[in-house]
Design a protein around this motif. Structure first.
Motif, PDB file in Angstrom:
ATOM      1  N   LEU A 130      12.050  21.527 -21.290  1.00 31.75           N
ATOM      2  CA  LEU A 130      11.942  20.185 -20.739  1.00 31.75           C
ATOM      3  C   LEU A 130      12.475  19.167 -21.746  1.00 31.75           C
ATOM      4  O   LEU A 130      12.096  19.186 -22.909  1.00 31.75           O
ATOM      5  N   ALA A 131      13.358  18.314 -21.286  1.00 29.39           N
ATOM      6  CA  ALA A 131      13.934  17.286 -22.161  1.00 29.39           C
ATOM      7  C   ALA A 131      14.004  15.970 -21.393  1.00 29.39           C
ATOM      8  O   ALA A 131      13.962  15.948 -20.158  1.00 29.39           O
ATOM      9  N   ALA A 132      14.100  14.862 -22.137  1.00 28.67           N
ATOM     10  CA  ALA A 132      14.197  13.541 -21.501  1.00 28.67           C
ATOM     11  C   ALA A 132      15.475  13.468 -20.668  1.00 28.67           C
ATOM     12  O   ALA A 132      16.543  13.906 -21.100  1.00 28.67           O
ATOM     13  N   SER A 133      15.349  12.929 -19.466  1.00 24.11           N
ATOM     14  CA  SER A 133      16.513  12.751 -18.603  1.00 24.11           C
ATOM     15  C   SER A 133      17.037  11.321 -18.761  1.00 24.11           C
ATOM     16  O   SER A 133      16.491  10.528 -19.532  1.00 24.11           O
ATOM     17  N   ASN A 134      18.084  10.995 -18.043  1.00 23.73           N
ATOM     18  CA  ASN A 134      18.617   9.633 -18.063  1.00 23.73           C
ATOM     19  C   ASN A 134      18.156   8.839 -16.841  1.00 23.73           C
ATOM     20  O   ASN A 134      18.781   7.860 -16.443  1.00 23.73           O
ATOM     21  N   LYS A 135      17.034   9.274 -16.255  1.00 19.63           N
ATOM     22  CA  LYS A 135      16.459   8.601 -15.090  1.00 19.63           C
ATOM     23  C   LYS A 135      15.263   7.748 -15.508  1.00 19.63           C
ATOM     24  O   LYS A 135      14.371   8.224 -16.204  1.00 19.63           O
ATOM     25  N   ILE A 156      19.396   5.839 -12.368  1.00 21.54           N
ATOM     26  CA  ILE A 156      19.927   6.837 -13.307  1.00 21.54           C
ATOM     27  C   ILE A 156      21.070   6.187 -14.079  1.00 21.54           C
ATOM     28  O   ILE A 156      22.064   5.760 -13.479  1.00 21.54           O
ATOM     29  N   ILE A 157      20.925   6.096 -15.398  1.00 23.16           N
ATOM     30  CA  ILE A 157      21.946   5.463 -16.240  1.00 23.16           C
ATOM     31  C   ILE A 157      23.010   6.507 -16.562  1.00 23.16           C
ATOM     32  O   ILE A 157      22.730   7.512 -17.226  1.00 23.16           O
ATOM     33  N   ILE A 158      24.239   6.288 -16.089  1.00 17.21           N
ATOM     34  CA  ILE A 158      25.289   7.298 -16.254  1.00 17.21           C
ATOM     35  C   ILE A 158      26.347   6.886 -17.272  1.00 17.21           C
ATOM     36  O   ILE A 158      27.214   7.695 -17.639  1.00 17.21           O
ATOM     37  N   GLY A 168      18.775  12.172 -21.607  1.00 17.78           N
ATOM     38  CA  GLY A 168      17.955  11.148 -22.247  1.00 17.78           C
ATOM     39  C   GLY A 168      18.276  11.006 -23.719  1.00 17.78           C
ATOM     40  O   GLY A 168      18.263   9.899 -24.270  1.00 17.78           O
ATOM     41  N   ALA A 169      18.558  12.146 -24.367  1.00 15.41           N
ATOM     42  CA  ALA A 169      18.886  12.115 -25.795  1.00 15.41           C
ATOM     43  C   ALA A 169      20.159  11.307 -26.039  1.00 15.41           C
ATOM     44  O   ALA A 169      20.231  10.494 -26.974  1.00 15.41           O
ATOM     45  N   GLU A 170      21.175  11.516 -25.205  1.00 17.59           N
ATOM     46  CA  GLU A 170      22.428  10.767 -25.342  1.00 17.59           C
ATOM     47  C   GLU A 170      22.197   9.277 -25.093  1.00 17.59           C
ATOM     48  O   GLU A 170      22.753   8.426 -25.806  1.00 17.59           O
ATOM     49  N   LEU A 171      21.355   8.973 -24.107  1.00 14.81           N
ATOM     50  CA  LEU A 171      21.063   7.574 -23.776  1.00 14.81           C
ATOM     51  C   LEU A 171      20.378   6.870 -24.938  1.00 14.81           C
ATOM     52  O   LEU A 171      20.774   5.770 -25.346  1.00 14.81           O
ATOM     53  N   GLN A 172      19.357   7.496 -25.507  1.00 17.04           N
ATOM     54  CA  GLN A 172      18.610   6.891 -26.616  1.00 17.04           C
ATOM     55  C   GLN A 172      19.494   6.715 -27.844  1.00 17.04           C
ATOM     56  O   GLN A 172      19.441   5.685 -28.519  1.00 17.04           O
ATOM     57  N   LYS A 173      20.316   7.709 -28.118  1.00 16.81           N
ATOM     58  CA  LYS A 173      21.194   7.640 -29.292  1.00 16.81           C
ATOM     59  C   LYS A 173      22.240   6.527 -29.128  1.00 16.81           C
ATOM     60  O   LYS A 173      22.498   5.760 -30.074  1.00 16.81           O
ATOM     61  N   THR A 174      22.806   6.433 -27.934  1.00 16.17           N
ATOM     62  CA  THR A 174      23.866   5.438 -27.703  1.00 16.17           C
ATOM     63  C   THR A 174      23.317   4.020 -27.749  1.00 16.17           C
ATOM     64  O   THR A 174      23.880   3.137 -28.428  1.00 16.17           O
ATOM     65  N   VAL A 206      12.362   1.179 -21.547  1.00 10.14           N
ATOM     66  CA  VAL A 206      12.114   2.017 -20.375  1.00 10.14           C
ATOM     67  C   VAL A 206      11.489   3.344 -20.790  1.00 10.14           C
ATOM     68  O   VAL A 206      11.632   3.787 -21.932  1.00 10.14           O
ATOM     69  N   LYS A 207      10.769   3.963 -19.850  1.00  8.72           N
ATOM     70  CA  LYS A 207      10.279   5.322 -20.027  1.00  8.72           C
ATOM     71  C   LYS A 207      11.118   6.232 -19.144  1.00  8.72           C
ATOM     72  O   LYS A 207      11.335   5.937 -17.969  1.00  8.72           O
ATOM     73  N   LEU A 208      11.593   7.318 -19.733  1.00  7.02           N
ATOM     74  CA  LEU A 208      12.501   8.220 -19.036  1.00  7.02           C
ATOM     75  C   LEU A 208      11.752   9.414 -18.467  1.00  7.02           C
ATOM     76  O   LEU A 208      10.723   9.836 -18.993  1.00  7.02           O
ATOM     77  N   GLY A 209      12.301   9.951 -17.388  1.00  4.34           N
ATOM     78  CA  GLY A 209      11.722  11.147 -16.790  1.00  4.34           C
ATOM     79  C   GLY A 209      12.116  12.391 -17.575  1.00  4.34           C
ATOM     80  O   GLY A 209      12.797  12.321 -18.608  1.00  4.34           O
ATOM     81  N   LEU A 210      11.666  13.532 -17.095  1.00  7.30           N
ATOM     82  CA  LEU A 210      11.980  14.807 -17.724  1.00  7.30           C
ATOM     83  C   LEU A 210      12.841  15.644 -16.789  1.00  7.30           C
ATOM     84  O   LEU A 210      12.742  15.540 -15.569  1.00  7.30           O
ATOM     85  N   LYS A 211      13.663  16.474 -17.373  1.00  7.77           N
ATOM     86  CA  LYS A 211      14.433  17.423 -16.574  1.00  7.77           C
ATOM     87  C   LYS A 211      14.494  18.747 -17.324  1.00  7.77           C
ATOM     88  O   LYS A 211      14.322  18.806 -18.542  1.00  7.77           O
TER      89      LYS A 211
END
Length: 365
Positions: A130-135, A156-158, A168-174, A206-211
């Protein structure tokens, strides 16, 4: 097609139960217990005699979901009708520790088989994580920059400033690269894309969902074994905690009915799935990827192991309680007491099955 996948799932369930019973069988043979019958399926109705080996008649029963091994010297629940016409030697008495090993062997085989399946998963689908999603699930607070800018839960942030985002990891890092400046977010909302400007401070509130992601571990077989062992143990402990939470909720609800206040946190029993729900879930997964049946088999294997160790008469854990009593007090519980507790255990298990099946039917409709 759904019917075909349901049949496959039932066959997998039967296989895992047979693996469990084979563990009992091998341990019993190791110590010299009699094992007159090993059955694939439940000991009801018509059956086919497959072959006889190691003083054991192997049978295939048409009541397919399940399996059993008859071990009369452990006072198992095999009925007299099943054992009729079987030539048994005089029953021997075996030490408590040997009977305990036979009882635990089924659980041990399920865990071992799950470990082997985990290795196969690494070579095919990979191990789930389970990892953070971009949703976006919700906002940190009412003053969240994302909420002020007009983002909504479910978005969903694309992309961020033209940089593609897939996790989610890419979103947080960027976003972390932008301090106190406006950024342009490309958002997927209701199957349409929108561009929204947000003032970022290394985050947007924001709080992100999991995928679920599937991780592979190269081609080193020793690395596979290490990761599979780690995943098996971690999942096993998570299941134990889940079972504890479910039974704590049952206790809390029963106490509430009786008017007794407790401080036990209650889980939502309406979300507990039974065999119908499990088969329904895996059917959908297998449609997308046939190898997903390995994950289903892995989870069900460990589930079977954990449930069988519960201290409930009619399960291996309940039998171990009887053995513990015998070891402490140097005598067996009375036959009447054991039979009464086993019957109560069956009723309890049937009640749990009824509860989960009702939940499955409600969720289905």
């Amino acid at each position: 097609m759904d019917f075909l996948f349901a049949i496959i799932s039932i066959l997998v369930i039967t296989l895992l139960i047979v693996v469990h019973e084979f563990g009992h069988f091998l341990a019993a043979k190791l110590y010299g217990f009699q094992t007159p019958i090993f059955g694939i399926g439940l000991p009801f109705g018509p059956y086919i005699e497959l072959f006889k080996k190691w003083d054991t008649q192997f049978r295939f029963y048409f009541a397919l979901i399940g399996g059993f091994v008859a071990i009369p010297e452990t006072s198992d629940e095999t009925n007299e009708e099943t054992l009729k016409d079987m030539e048994l030697k005089p029953l021997k008495k075996f030490p408590v520790y040997q009977r305990a090993v036979v009882a635990v062997a089924g659980v041990a085989f399920n865990i071992l088989f799950a470990f082997i399946i985990a290795i196969a998963m690494i070579g095919t689908t990979g191990l789930p994580k389970l990892a953070a999603s971009n949703k976006i699930i919700e906002f940190v607070d009412e003053n969240s920059a994302a909420k002020i800018a007009g983002l909504k839960p479910g978005d969903i942030i694309i992309a961020v400033n033209g940089i593609e985002i897939n996790s989610g990891a890419e979103l947080q890092k960027t976003i972390g690269n932008y301090q106190d400046e406006d950024i342009n977010l490309k958002v997927l909302r209701d199957d349409k894309t929108e561009n929204i400007s947000v003032h970022a401070h290394g985050a947007i509130g924001v709080k992100l969902g999991l995928k679920k992601e599937y991780i592979k571990y190269g081609s080193n077989i020793f690395n596979w074994i290490q990761e599979a062992f780690k995943y098996t143990i971690e999942t096993l402990f998570m299941m134990i905690l889940s079972i504890i939470a479910i039974f704590s909720s049952l206790f809390a609800k029963l106490a509430g009915i009786l008017g007794v206040e407790t401080n036990i946190a209650s889980s939502n029993l309406g979300e507990v799935k039974g065999i119908v729900g499990i088969v329904q879930l895996i059917t959908e997964d297998i449609k997308n990827n046939i190898w997903m049946i390995l994950e289903f088999a892995f989870l069900l294997n460990l589930n079977l192991a954990v449930i069988n160790l519960l201290p409930i008469p009619a399960l291996d854990g309940g039998y171990l309680i009887f053995l513990a009593y015998e070891a402490i007090f140097k005598k067996k519980p009375s036959i009447a007491l054991q039979e009464g507790l086993v019957q109560a255990g069956f009723i309890f298990l049937l009640s749990i099955m009824a509860l989960t099946t009702i939940n499955d039917i409600k969720n289905f409709f």
